[in-house]
Scaffold this motif. Structure first.
Motif, short mmCIF file in Angstrom:
data_model
loop_
_atom_site.label_atom_id
_atom_site.label_comp_id
_atom_site.label_asym_id
_atom_site.label_seq_id
_atom_site.Cartn_x
_atom_site.Cartn_y
_atom_site.Cartn_z
N ILE A 161 -5.44 -6.37 3.14
CA ILE A 161 -4.81 -5.29 3.90
C ILE A 161 -3.90 -5.89 4.95
N LEU A 187 -7.63 2.26 -0.16
CA LEU A 187 -7.26 2.65 1.20
C LEU A 187 -7.24 4.16 1.34
N LYS A 188 -6.74 4.84 0.32
CA LYS A 188 -6.66 6.30 0.35
C LYS A 188 -8.05 6.93 0.38
N GLN A 195 6.04 -3.50 -2.44
CA GLN A 195 5.29 -4.74 -2.19
C GLN A 195 5.78 -5.87 -3.08
N ARG A 218 -2.87 -4.09 -7.30
CA ARG A 218 -2.31 -3.58 -6.04
C ARG A 218 -2.39 -2.05 -6.00
N LEU A 219 -2.28 -1.42 -7.15
CA LEU A 219 -2.50 0.04 -7.20
C LEU A 219 -3.94 0.34 -6.78
N GLU A 273 -5.76 -1.36 -4.77
CA GLU A 273 -5.86 -1.53 -3.32
C GLU A 273 -5.35 -0.29 -2.60
N GLU A 274 -4.23 0.27 -3.06
CA GLU A 274 -3.71 1.51 -2.46
C GLU A 274 -4.72 2.63 -2.59
N ASP A 323 2.06 6.23 -4.20
CA ASP A 323 1.30 4.99 -4.37
C ASP A 323 2.10 3.98 -5.18
N ALA A 376 -9.51 -2.38 1.15
CA ALA A 376 -8.94 -3.12 0.04
C ALA A 376 -9.22 -4.60 0.26
N ALA A 427 4.90 2.52 -3.09
CA ALA A 427 4.40 1.51 -2.15
C ALA A 427 4.17 0.18 -2.86
N VAL A 428 3.56 0.25 -4.04
CA VAL A 428 3.28 -0.97 -4.81
C VAL A 428 4.58 -1.61 -5.27
#
Length: 198
Positions: A195, A186-187, A164, A179-180, A182-183, A157, A192, A160-161
């Motif tokens: 997206i 989604l998980k 970004q 943004r974490l 948001e990840e 995660d 989020a 990914a952030v």
């Protein structure tokens, strides 16, 4: 997913001074009957010759419980993998996110088994501090408290952030933590606030 299983295999290979030979299901699967078994056998032989650590990512593809198989070739692939594991004289690592689908006979062939779980709150906060420090940003106490309240964060995660940030740079720790979030949403199967694919 994202807990660092493959990264651990790379670290281990480096720690013992051997090359890492990584194979994925896509590299070992063939549409021709019997070819997948040959590719599996060749991967083990090549790793042995190179004195390499063989990593098969998402190995559940080849360790599927044989009672679940619907075709003879599925059983044949599992049998070949089990036979190669039995004869393996080197280092072999398999990763999976679907342990419950694996054939019970495969578990006996692994000398060590390790579960890679979510980050502990203090690990997540420390990772956020480190990544933000690399960006010249200090993790604010409120943002750290927010992170420590989450239970499903993984290093993936954070990676990914971090990626970004190349497209939408961070100015504050609050943006990074959002943004974490948001990840994480989604998980958990939620949606989020933003997206898209970047």
């Amino acid at each position: 997913p994202g807990t660092g299983k493959s990264a651990y295999a790379a670290w281990l290979a480096e720690a013992i001074g051997r090359p890492l030979m990584r194979r994925t299901a896509a590299q070992l699967m063939s549409c021709y009957v019997g070819m997948t078994e040959k590719l599996i056998a060749e991967a083990f032989r090549t790793a042995q010759r190179a004195n390499a650590v063989l990593l098969i990512d998402e190995a559940d593809t080849f360790l599927l419980d044989r009672t679940r198989g619907q075709h003879s070739w599925e059983t044949s692939q599992v049998n070949e993998m089990l036979a190669q594991m039995e004869r393996c004289g080197g280092y072999f690592i398999a990763t999976t996110n679907l342990l419950e689908t694996c054939d019970s006979a495969s578990m006996r062939r692994f000398d060590l088994k390790a579960r890679f779980d979510y980050l502990k709150p203090e690990q997540a906060v420390a990772l956020a501090q480190r990544q933000l420090a690399e960006l010249g940003i200090r993790l604010e106490a409120a943002d750290g408290a927010r992170i420590s309240g989450w239970s499903m964060l993984t290093p993936g995660d954070f990676a990914a952030v971090r990626r970004q940030g190349r497209f939408r740079p961070y100015r504050t720790s609050a943006e990074f933590v959002s943004r974490l979030a948001e990840e994480l949403a989604l998980k958990k199967g939620g949606s989020a606030s933003r997206i898209g694919f970047y």
